[in-house]
Write a protein that holds these residues in place. Structure first.
Motif, PDB file in Angstrom:
ATOM      1  N   GLU A  62      55.462  42.392  49.522  1.00 57.68           N
ATOM      2  CA  GLU A  62      54.120  42.815  49.945  1.00 57.68           C
ATOM      3  C   GLU A  62      53.116  42.676  48.812  1.00 57.68           C
ATOM      4  N   LYS A  63      53.507  43.114  47.628  1.00 56.82           N
ATOM      5  CA  LYS A  63      52.607  43.044  46.472  1.00 56.82           C
ATOM      6  C   LYS A  63      52.302  41.596  46.110  1.00 56.82           C
ATOM      7  N   GLN A  64      53.324  40.743  46.152  1.00 49.86           N
ATOM      8  CA  GLN A  64      53.128  39.340  45.787  1.00 49.86           C
ATOM      9  C   GLN A  64      52.273  38.612  46.829  1.00 49.86           C
ATOM     10  N   THR A  65      52.431  38.963  48.082  1.00 43.30           N
ATOM     11  CA  THR A  65      51.602  38.351  49.126  1.00 43.30           C
ATOM     12  C   THR A  65      50.137  38.712  48.926  1.00 43.30           C
ATOM     13  N   LEU A  66      49.870  39.979  48.652  1.00 49.30           N
ATOM     14  CA  LEU A  66      48.490  40.416  48.402  1.00 49.30           C
ATOM     15  C   LEU A  66      47.903  39.718  47.181  1.00 49.30           C
ATOM     16  N   ARG A  67      48.726  39.528  46.154  1.00 56.26           N
ATOM     17  CA  ARG A  67      48.255  38.854  44.939  1.00 56.26           C
ATOM     18  C   ARG A  67      47.896  37.408  45.242  1.00 56.26           C
ATOM     19  N   MET A  68      48.719  36.714  46.016  1.00 54.71           N
ATOM     20  CA  MET A  68      48.431  35.317  46.360  1.00 54.71           C
ATOM     21  C   MET A  68      47.178  35.207  47.223  1.00 54.71           C
ATOM     22  N   GLU A  69      47.023  36.112  48.185  1.00 54.09           N
ATOM     23  CA  GLU A  69      45.822  36.103  49.022  1.00 54.09           C
ATOM     24  C   GLU A  69      44.571  36.294  48.184  1.00 54.09           C
ATOM     25  N   GLN A  70      44.648  37.194  47.199  1.00 52.71           N
ATOM     26  CA  GLN A  70      43.496  37.435  46.330  1.00 52.71           C
ATOM     27  C   GLN A  70      43.195  36.215  45.465  1.00 52.71           C
ATOM     28  N   LEU A  71      44.239  35.559  44.967  1.00 52.06           N
ATOM     29  CA  LEU A  71      44.031  34.356  44.171  1.00 52.06           C
ATOM     30  C   LEU A  71      43.348  33.261  44.982  1.00 52.06           C
ATOM     31  N   LEU A  72      43.787  33.072  46.197  1.00 47.19           N
ATOM     32  CA  LEU A  72      43.201  32.038  47.050  1.00 47.19           C
ATOM     33  C   LEU A  72      41.761  32.371  47.429  1.00 47.19           C
ATOM     34  N   ARG A  73      41.459  33.644  47.424  1.00 51.18           N
ATOM     35  CA  ARG A  73      40.104  34.087  47.742  1.00 51.18           C
ATOM     36  C   ARG A  73      39.188  33.986  46.528  1.00 51.18           C
ATOM     37  N   ASP A  74      39.701  34.370  45.349  1.00 46.21           N
ATOM     38  CA  ASP A  74      38.844  34.472  44.164  1.00 46.21           C
ATOM     39  C   ASP A  74      38.986  33.307  43.200  1.00 46.21           C
ATOM     40  N   GLY A  75      40.077  32.558  43.274  1.00 49.55           N
ATOM     41  CA  GLY A  75      40.327  31.501  42.292  1.00 49.55           C
ATOM     42  C   GLY A  75      39.980  30.102  42.760  1.00 49.55           C
ATOM     43  N   LEU A  76      39.525  29.968  44.001  1.00 52.92           N
ATOM     44  CA  LEU A  76      39.116  28.677  44.540  1.00 52.92           C
ATOM     45  C   LEU A  76      37.675  28.740  45.018  1.00 52.92           C
ATOM     46  N   GLN A  77      36.998  27.623  44.942  1.00 53.72           N
ATOM     47  CA  GLN A  77      35.633  27.528  45.452  1.00 53.72           C
ATOM     48  C   GLN A  77      35.529  26.284  46.334  1.00 53.72           C
ATOM     49  N   PRO A  78      35.249  26.410  47.640  1.00 53.61           N
ATOM     50  CA  PRO A  78      35.169  27.682  48.376  1.00 53.61           C
ATOM     51  C   PRO A  78      36.539  28.323  48.535  1.00 53.61           C
ATOM     52  N   SER A  79      36.545  29.615  48.837  1.00 55.26           N
ATOM     53  CA  SER A  79      37.805  30.335  49.000  1.00 55.26           C
ATOM     54  C   SER A  79      38.588  29.746  50.169  1.00 55.26           C
ATOM     55  N   LEU A  80      39.912  29.971  50.150  1.00 55.63           N
ATOM     56  CA  LEU A  80      40.784  29.409  51.167  1.00 55.63           C
ATOM     57  C   LEU A  80      41.424  30.533  51.971  1.00 55.63           C
ATOM     58  N   SER A  81      41.275  30.482  53.285  1.00 54.87           N
ATOM     59  CA  SER A  81      41.871  31.487  54.156  1.00 54.87           C
ATOM     60  C   SER A  81      42.753  30.795  55.182  1.00 54.87           C
ATOM     61  N   GLY A  82      43.467  31.594  55.966  1.00 57.16           N
ATOM     62  CA  GLY A  82      44.273  31.042  57.045  1.00 57.16           C
ATOM     63  C   GLY A  82      45.665  30.612  56.654  1.00 57.16           C
TER      64      GLY A  82
END
Length: 355
Positions: A62-82
């Motif tokens: 759970e913790k690692q999934t949240l960390r990856m989601e945050q990275l994809l949101r904050d570490g890419l431009q534009p952010s990546l979802s889905g």
């Protein structure tokens, strides 16, 4: 199992150091910027082939999934979802992670973490950084892809106006809507077998029938057999598009009247039932929603939703009216806001004050 343009194999999943985070973002964005695909963590590879299941140990999923989601949101431009995170346990009780990445309609995504500014794509031999010419082409390709859905909707609008539809339709004003998965219009779009397609009723229908057709599965009103004129249909394409058409409006002594209540009801049906059906059949975000009304010259809009009943002061001076496409990027998209903004667009288009 070989690595490919759509598959990356990783022995471990470590995101503690900045370089590890950048590598993760590069791997995922490369897939999103190309054809989409999967990154599988916990698999050892040798010369591009899976050689051994190592598994991921001592990991908080759970913790690692949240960390990856945050990275994809904050570490890419534009952010990546889905992206989808599927944690699997093998027969030997080893944990692996399959990270599924869609082909992004917002590509190219840039890795920006830690002051980086790099774009990646993926080839048969792994990821590579884009040069200035490849980057220019990537932006052009995305612009073209973003136009495909709207071009498809406008083409279908023209065909409907010319009387070309999968069933004979009653005369009168009608709406045409499309709910389109981003993946539907890609050159290598996935097509489902007919038996796996969702069967959806025509808008506002009580009794209805269904049949298979060249594009997919068609639901239509009226008798099952015969060439009578119908008042509505829904066509589910095998590539992830839902097309709906229904009569909308009635003629009275004062002219052609369209009720805002119909727009409200049909939008709710499309943005809820149809969207859920596509997701349940395996298509993923993002989607786009397109809506056009046809044969509406001289029509007036009637709104009884407020305390004071309102009506357009003059009739519409056009035959066809196409509303702006709406993006549905992820499961957290505010569907109520999209619905409300759509009704505001309709009201304004017919000359009623914003509500």
């Amino acid at each position: 199992m070989p690595e490919s343009r759509t598959l990356e194999l990783k022995c471990t999943l470590s995101l503690e150091k900045t370089d590890q985070k950048k590598e993760f973002l590069a791997d995922v964005s490369a897939l999103a910027n190309t054809l989409g695909g999967s990154v599988v963590f916990g698999i050892e590879e040798a010369e591009g082939f899976a050689s051994k299941i190592i598994g991921l140990t001592e990991i908080d999923k759970e913790k690692q999934t949240l960390r990856m989601e945050q990275l994809l949101r904050d570490g890419l431009q534009p952010s990546l979802s889905g992206c989808k995170f599927e944690w699997l346990t093998t027969e030997t009780n080893k944990e692996i992670l399959v990270l599924k990445v869609r082909r992004s309609r917002l590509s190219p995504h840039r890795v920006t973490l830690g002051g980086s500014s790099r774009f990646y794509r993926r080839g048969e031999r792994g990821k590579y950084e884009l040069d200035v010419y490849e980057l220019r082409d990537a932006f052009f390709e995305t612009e073209q892809e973003n136009r495909r859905a709207q071009d498809f909707h406008l083409e279908r609008s023209g065909m409907l106006l010319a009387g070309e539809a999968p069933v004979l339709l009653q005369d009168g004003p009608k709406f045409l809507s499309h709910l389109i998965s981003d993946a539907a219009l890609l050159p290598r779009a996935n097509h489902l077998d007919l038996e796996k397609l969702p069967t959806l009723p025509p808008p506002g229908a009580g009794g209805w029938n269904k049949m298979s057709c060249l594009e997919g599965v068609l639901g239509y009103t009226g008798a099952e057999y015969g060439d009578e004129k119908r008042d509505a249909y829904t066509l589910v394409y095998s590539n992830g598009i839902v097309e709906s058409v229904a009569l909308i409006g009635s003629r009275f002594d004062e002219g052609l009247i369209l009720s805002l209540d119909y727009f409200d009801r049909y939008a709710h049906e499309i943005l809820r039932r149809q969207l859920n059906a596509l997701i349940g059949s395996g298509w993923t975000y993002p989607f786009s929603f397109h809506f056009t009304v046809i044969d509406v010259r001289d029509a007036k809009l009637y709104d009884s939703s407020s305390v004071v009943v309102r009506q357009s002061p003059i009739g519409l001076r056009r035959d066809i009216l196409t509303f702006g496409a709406v993006r549905i990027d992820h499961s957290n998209t505010d569907m109520q806001l999209i619905h409300s903004n759509f009704l505001i667009q309709v009201s304004q288009a017919f000359g009623l004050a914003q509500t």
